[in-house]
Design an enzyme around this catalytic site. Sequence first.
Site, PDB file in Angstrom:
ATOM      1  N   LYS A 107      -0.793  14.974 -10.163  1.00  0.00           N
ATOM      2  CA  LYS A 107      -1.167  14.668  -8.774  1.00  0.00           C
ATOM      3  C   LYS A 107      -1.499  13.186  -8.612  1.00  0.00           C
ATOM      4  O   LYS A 107      -1.092  12.568  -7.631  1.00  0.00           O
ATOM      5  CB  LYS A 107      -2.396  15.493  -8.342  1.00  0.00           C
ATOM      6  CG  LYS A 107      -2.221  16.998  -8.473  1.00  0.00           C
ATOM      7  CD  LYS A 107      -3.449  17.752  -7.965  1.00  0.00           C
ATOM      8  CE  LYS A 107      -4.708  17.541  -8.777  1.00  0.00           C
ATOM      9  NZ  LYS A 107      -4.713  18.182 -10.112  1.00  0.00           N
ATOM     10  N   ARG A 131      -9.866  22.272  -3.049  1.00  0.00           N
ATOM     11  CA  ARG A 131      -9.848  23.081  -4.254  1.00  0.00           C
ATOM     12  C   ARG A 131     -10.490  24.435  -4.073  1.00  0.00           C
ATOM     13  O   ARG A 131     -10.518  25.211  -5.031  1.00  0.00           O
ATOM     14  CB  ARG A 131     -10.572  22.329  -5.370  1.00  0.00           C
ATOM     15  CG  ARG A 131      -9.632  21.379  -6.130  1.00  0.00           C
ATOM     16  CD  ARG A 131     -10.465  20.344  -6.825  1.00  0.00           C
ATOM     17  NE  ARG A 131     -10.170  20.204  -8.209  1.00  0.00           N
ATOM     18  CZ  ARG A 131      -9.774  19.040  -8.772  1.00  0.00           C
ATOM     19  NH1 ARG A 131      -9.586  17.974  -8.057  1.00  0.00           N
ATOM     20  NH2 ARG A 131      -9.578  18.979 -10.047  1.00  0.00           N
ATOM     21  N   ARG A 157      -3.874  12.631 -22.524  1.00  0.00           N
ATOM     22  CA  ARG A 157      -4.685  11.810 -21.620  1.00  0.00           C
ATOM     23  C   ARG A 157      -6.068  11.543 -22.217  1.00  0.00           C
ATOM     24  O   ARG A 157      -6.629  10.468 -22.068  1.00  0.00           O
ATOM     25  CB  ARG A 157      -4.825  12.511 -20.265  1.00  0.00           C
ATOM     26  CG  ARG A 157      -5.582  11.671 -19.255  1.00  0.00           C
ATOM     27  CD  ARG A 157      -5.469  12.222 -17.860  1.00  0.00           C
ATOM     28  NE  ARG A 157      -6.345  13.367 -17.649  1.00  0.00           N
ATOM     29  CZ  ARG A 157      -6.373  14.070 -16.532  1.00  0.00           C
ATOM     30  NH1 ARG A 157      -5.556  13.762 -15.537  1.00  0.00           N
ATOM     31  NH2 ARG A 157      -7.187  15.086 -16.393  1.00  0.00           N
ATOM     32  N   ARG A 189     -11.599  10.719 -20.978  1.00  0.00           N
ATOM     33  CA  ARG A 189     -12.392  11.448 -19.971  1.00  0.00           C
ATOM     34  C   ARG A 189     -13.145  12.606 -20.615  1.00  0.00           C
ATOM     35  O   ARG A 189     -12.567  13.415 -21.327  1.00  0.00           O
ATOM     36  CB  ARG A 189     -11.453  12.017 -18.900  1.00  0.00           C
ATOM     37  CG  ARG A 189     -11.181  11.049 -17.777  1.00  0.00           C
ATOM     38  CD  ARG A 189     -10.175  11.590 -16.809  1.00  0.00           C
ATOM     39  NE  ARG A 189     -10.556  12.858 -16.182  1.00  0.00           N
ATOM     40  CZ  ARG A 189      -9.912  13.380 -15.145  1.00  0.00           C
ATOM     41  NH1 ARG A 189      -8.885  12.737 -14.622  1.00  0.00           N
ATOM     42  NH2 ARG A 189     -10.293  14.521 -14.635  1.00  0.00           N
ATOM     43  N   ARG A 247     -12.023  24.076 -16.634  1.00  0.00           N
ATOM     44  CA  ARG A 247     -11.297  23.536 -15.471  1.00  0.00           C
ATOM     45  C   ARG A 247     -10.111  24.422 -15.108  1.00  0.00           C
ATOM     46  O   ARG A 247      -9.828  24.648 -13.926  1.00  0.00           O
ATOM     47  CB  ARG A 247     -10.818  22.104 -15.770  1.00  0.00           C
ATOM     48  CG  ARG A 247     -11.976  21.133 -15.829  1.00  0.00           C
ATOM     49  CD  ARG A 247     -11.552  19.825 -16.427  1.00  0.00           C
ATOM     50  NE  ARG A 247     -10.733  19.062 -15.506  1.00  0.00           N
ATOM     51  CZ  ARG A 247      -9.902  18.104 -15.891  1.00  0.00           C
ATOM     52  NH1 ARG A 247      -9.769  17.803 -17.165  1.00  0.00           N
ATOM     53  NH2 ARG A 247      -9.209  17.449 -14.990  1.00  0.00           N
TER      54      ARG A 247
HETATM   55  P1  AMP Z   1      -9.763  15.387 -10.868  1.00  0.00           P
HETATM   56  O1  AMP Z   1      -9.745  13.966 -11.259  1.00  0.00           O
HETATM   57  O2  AMP Z   1      -9.111  15.644  -9.542  1.00  0.00           O
HETATM   58  O3  AMP Z   1      -9.251  16.308 -11.949  1.00  0.00           O
HETATM   59  O4  AMP Z   1     -11.294  15.784 -10.652  1.00  0.00           O
HETATM   60  C1  AMP Z   1     -12.231  15.673 -11.719  1.00  0.00           C
HETATM   61  C2  AMP Z   1     -13.441  16.542 -11.436  1.00  0.00           C
HETATM   62  O5  AMP Z   1     -14.075  16.120 -10.215  1.00  0.00           O
HETATM   63  C3  AMP Z   1     -13.153  18.020 -11.220  1.00  0.00           C
HETATM   64  O6  AMP Z   1     -13.031  18.748 -12.429  1.00  0.00           O
HETATM   65  C4  AMP Z   1     -14.382  18.440 -10.423  1.00  0.00           C
HETATM   66  O7  AMP Z   1     -15.521  18.524 -11.228  1.00  0.00           O
HETATM   67  C5  AMP Z   1     -14.553  17.231  -9.501  1.00  0.00           C
HETATM   68  N1  AMP Z   1     -13.779  17.384  -8.249  1.00  0.00           N
HETATM   69  C6  AMP Z   1     -12.788  16.558  -7.802  1.00  0.00           C
HETATM   70  N2  AMP Z   1     -12.291  16.989  -6.620  1.00  0.00           N
HETATM   71  C7  AMP Z   1     -12.979  18.121  -6.320  1.00  0.00           C
HETATM   72  C8  AMP Z   1     -12.929  19.049  -5.246  1.00  0.00           C
HETATM   73  N3  AMP Z   1     -12.061  18.908  -4.220  1.00  0.00           N
HETATM   74  N4  AMP Z   1     -13.787  20.107  -5.279  1.00  0.00           N
HETATM   75  C9  AMP Z   1     -14.674  20.266  -6.280  1.00  0.00           C
HETATM   76  N5  AMP Z   1     -14.783  19.438  -7.328  1.00  0.00           N
HETATM   77  C10 AMP Z   1     -13.936  18.369  -7.359  1.00  0.00           C
END
Ligand code: AMP
Length: 185
Positions: free
Chosen positions: A8, A83, A122, A128, A139
């Site tokens: 994404k 999400r 990654r 991370r 996740r």
């Molecule tokens: P990402 O970089 O999009 O994988 O997001 C990393 C982390 O941020 C996720 O595992 C969640 O803990 C949090 N996060 C990001 N976007 C959301 C969302 N829309 N709803 C809930 N948690 C989020």
Amino acid sequence: MGPPGAGKGTQGALLSQALGVPRFATGDLLRDAVKRGTPLGLEARAVMEAGHLVSDDIILGVVREELARDSAANGVIFDGVVRTIPQAEGLERLLAERGRHIDAVLFFDVTDAEILARLEKRRAVEGRADDDPAAVVTRLRAYREQTAPVLAWYDQRGGVRRIPAVGAVDEIARRVGEAVSAVRK
Ligand code: AMP
């Protein structure tokens, strides 16, 4: 939309360049808040590192702020939002308040085996905390239980464009471009 590691971020950045529209990734915003130790970061840190989802209220608060920005006047590419179904409902409300709507929902489709391989890679590159194996399991579970049902929700309301997201980055970008131009016509 798509599971963690579906591409994404990579494709969102390319689409942002191609359309001249900003990309807004809640994950990036939250990671930055954690790094800077802001109140938002302090609240979100433990939840994120364990691989759980941050609360819908927090997410809808940052989305509301993003939509109010001048830079978002011509559109926004949301990456990693929404999400959960309450987030989808909340986003509908926030958009309706502004007389705006969603043009397209793109879903990046990847197998679990591919995701695990990508996240391992990654982790070695970006380090991370939420790419460690225990957090990845959490996740993926959060994705399956809370995010996957949102696809059906959008399918009932105008549809989801499914992008096969395994292969070369520019080939996937071409599929994204096609899906988006079909919507904009
Ligand atoms: P990402 O970089 O999009 O994988 O997001 C990393 C982390 O941020 C996720 O595992 C969640 O803990 C949090 N996060 C990001 N976007 C959301 C969302 N829309 N709803 C809930 N948690 C989020």
